[in-house]
Scaffold this active site. Sequence first.
Site, PDB file in Angstrom:
ATOM      1  N   LEU B  14       1.995   8.586   6.439  1.00 37.93           N
ATOM      2  CA  LEU B  14       0.714   8.867   5.769  1.00 37.93           C
ATOM      3  C   LEU B  14       0.996   9.537   4.439  1.00 37.93           C
ATOM      4  O   LEU B  14       0.638  10.689   4.198  1.00 37.93           O
ATOM      5  CB  LEU B  14      -0.165   9.761   6.641  1.00 37.93           C
ATOM      6  CG  LEU B  14      -1.104   9.049   7.628  1.00 37.93           C
ATOM      7  CD1 LEU B  14      -2.088  10.036   8.224  1.00 37.93           C
ATOM      8  CD2 LEU B  14      -1.860   7.903   6.962  1.00 37.93           C
ATOM      9  N   HIS B  15       1.666   8.803   3.563  1.00 36.87           N
ATOM     10  CA  HIS B  15       1.945   9.265   2.214  1.00 36.87           C
ATOM     11  C   HIS B  15       1.482   8.171   1.265  1.00 36.87           C
ATOM     12  O   HIS B  15       1.124   7.086   1.697  1.00 36.87           O
ATOM     13  CB  HIS B  15       3.451   9.477   2.020  1.00 36.87           C
ATOM     14  CG  HIS B  15       3.971  10.654   2.787  1.00 36.87           C
ATOM     15  ND1 HIS B  15       5.209  10.661   3.373  1.00 36.87           N
ATOM     16  CD2 HIS B  15       3.412  11.842   3.058  1.00 36.87           C
ATOM     17  CE1 HIS B  15       5.396  11.825   3.984  1.00 36.87           C
ATOM     18  NE2 HIS B  15       4.316  12.558   3.805  1.00 36.87           N
ATOM     19  N   ALA B  16       1.536   8.479  -0.008  1.00 34.06           N
ATOM     20  CA  ALA B  16       1.269   7.475  -1.040  1.00 34.06           C
ATOM     21  C   ALA B  16      -0.053   6.747  -0.774  1.00 34.06           C
ATOM     22  O   ALA B  16      -1.058   7.363  -0.431  1.00 34.06           O
ATOM     23  CB  ALA B  16       2.447   6.505  -1.138  1.00 34.06           C
ATOM     24  N   PRO B  18      -1.244   4.712   1.708  1.00 37.24           N
ATOM     25  CA  PRO B  18      -1.957   4.880   2.974  1.00 37.24           C
ATOM     26  C   PRO B  18      -2.700   6.212   3.056  1.00 37.24           C
ATOM     27  O   PRO B  18      -3.811   6.270   3.582  1.00 37.24           O
ATOM     28  CB  PRO B  18      -0.841   4.799   4.020  1.00 37.24           C
ATOM     29  CG  PRO B  18       0.236   4.019   3.372  1.00 37.24           C
ATOM     30  CD  PRO B  18       0.168   4.347   1.912  1.00 37.24           C
ATOM     31  N   ASP B  55       2.839  15.807   6.396  1.00 37.93           N
ATOM     32  CA  ASP B  55       4.110  15.098   6.243  1.00 37.93           C
ATOM     33  C   ASP B  55       4.329  14.113   7.401  1.00 37.93           C
ATOM     34  O   ASP B  55       5.346  14.142   8.081  1.00 37.93           O
ATOM     35  CB  ASP B  55       5.271  16.091   6.141  1.00 37.93           C
ATOM     36  CG  ASP B  55       6.544  15.439   5.602  1.00 37.93           C
ATOM     37  OD1 ASP B  55       6.460  14.290   5.112  1.00 37.93           O
ATOM     38  OD2 ASP B  55       7.602  16.073   5.673  1.00 37.93           O
TER      39      ASP B  55
END
Lengths: 560, 84
Positions: B14-16, B18, B55
């Site tokens: 769940l970064h960037a 998404p 994170d």
Amino acid sequence: MADKLSGVGVSTGVGYGPALRLTRAVPEPPADARHDGDADAEARRAFAAAEEVARDLTDRGERAGGEAREVLAAQALMARDPALADDIKRRIGEGAAAARAVSDAMAVYREMLAGAGDYLSGRVADLDDVRDRIVARLLGVPVPGIPQSTSPFVLVAEDLAPADTAMLDPERVLAFVTREGGPTSHTAILARSLGLPAVVACAGADQITDGTMLLVDGASGDVLSGPDPTQAEAARAAAAARAAAAAESTGPGRTRDGHTVPLLANIGGPQDLPAALENGAEGVGLYRTEFLFLDRADAPGHEEQVAAYRAVLEAFPGGKVVVRTLDSGADKPLAFLPPAAAEPNPALGERGLRMMRRHPEMLKSQLAALAEAQRDTDADLWVMAPMVTDVDDAAWFAAAAGEAGIEHAGIMIEVPAAALRARHLAEAADFFSIGTNDLTQYTCAADREVGGLGRFQDPWQPAVLELVAAAAKAAAAAERSCGVCGEAAADPVLACVLTGLGVTTLSMGATALPLVRAALARTTLAQCREAAQGALAARGNEDAKRIARQALPGLAELGL
Amino acid sequence: MPERRITVESEVGLHARPAALFVEAASKAEGNVTVAKGGGAPVSAKSILAVMGLDVRNGDEIVISADGDGAEELLDTLAGIANA
């Protein structure tokens, strides 16, 4: 006398021109700044500023398009973040002025991001940029950004945020120099996509004043301030000539007299394929498979591996693709393959094939996936093991590969012991690929990561060249191919020397291919051999380089 | 409160992109939407900073909860983003 600063070159080319600093000097709101008592009005002021910033970032993203749009959209979400808004409101309720409340609330999240993994720490610059924009509006000072100039300049900054560069006019910028950042920073990615030279992590860049003439070398990472104008212009012209000659070089790698040296690309995954094809790679000389395994809790499954390998094999129909099996160890730890014990000196520990011998099922699954990926493609698959030390290692790997149905199983030559006994290892290995970075580290006993050992980290050290020669000679005697897949192959002068030493293929980061191709095309095999003999006979690395260059007169056309 | 427990399949966790899509989708809901990693404390799924701060990486388990009308549909959407 020119002052020299050094950083990390992340985008090749040479730029020369006056410095202009990107000012992000938004004054910090005083620690005790308080509002005049109307907390609701102050909170409305803070949210209005944040909303204006969010809209401005979204607009910039829409105009810039592409990847910048996504980054700026994420920044707009930060400006509108409800959790942040609650915190700002609470601080204002306690009496803090809007600018101070924004700054303090952001600091909490900044610390959280900076302390997390590599990816998140890269977002700190994005968050700082949002903060500066909101605070600047609240304080009524100019919003930070790219300086305006009618003539071209070298952009100097602490670091670049996507919002700064989305509207950048590439025609006006000659080069980037930043004090922060690394090879994967936004600055580096942007510079490469624009084809502009860039140096990051440049200590002392914050001392450069506006208008200082700078000569920026994006390959070496050197930044000269106030150089002799004639010399600077000559350096820029030589770099431009080099780029033009490299751009014109096409076709397979060969010397002027027709000795072929296939030029291959080093890749870290399917995402590197476009650059490899664009730069005319004839195949892949080093496919690092670690990316599939890093940063995850479990090993990748069979299908996932097959897909990643197939993507690369399909990109080179009929071409050679050399895959290196998983190279992990204490320096590149994997959650599911913990080292057996703490290693005080991981470079000398259980890494590469040594780790696979401890976990043979991991290697077996990788080899099975490789064999399956090859079955449906026309590519010529070669598989090699890293950190092979002796004949027993080489034979063990060859047996494992043979069992999986891999046709060509070879080894990397990185350990001096393997180079010295290459004649015996050639009996068990189908081919060699010399990893010059590790071979240099082990030959000169100089850790790759330690600064201050530069002289020993140079593959021009005659001792390293002698080991390359030994491996190439043993390979030739056994009718095996012997490639080089380290940084050494990317140095056009050294590439000629390696060819003269008997190396049969050269593999490198894709952007280095055109210049190496151009260098080989201006040299005969006899000259390469003469340069190699001269370098082997030299007393030191600098001597070796100088003597070799003298034997290669054709390279003058490339300004080398 | 309806919830979903899923293992994140998105390559980048769940970064960037998404993360941004996840927060944008959650923000459209009227009610409370939260996300927690493993057995950790839930945070607002409408806060990009809180979501990034978790994170969440590929392979991590998360629990998404939502209340109010359309909670089930929203949870489907969010789970889809986390697994894209």
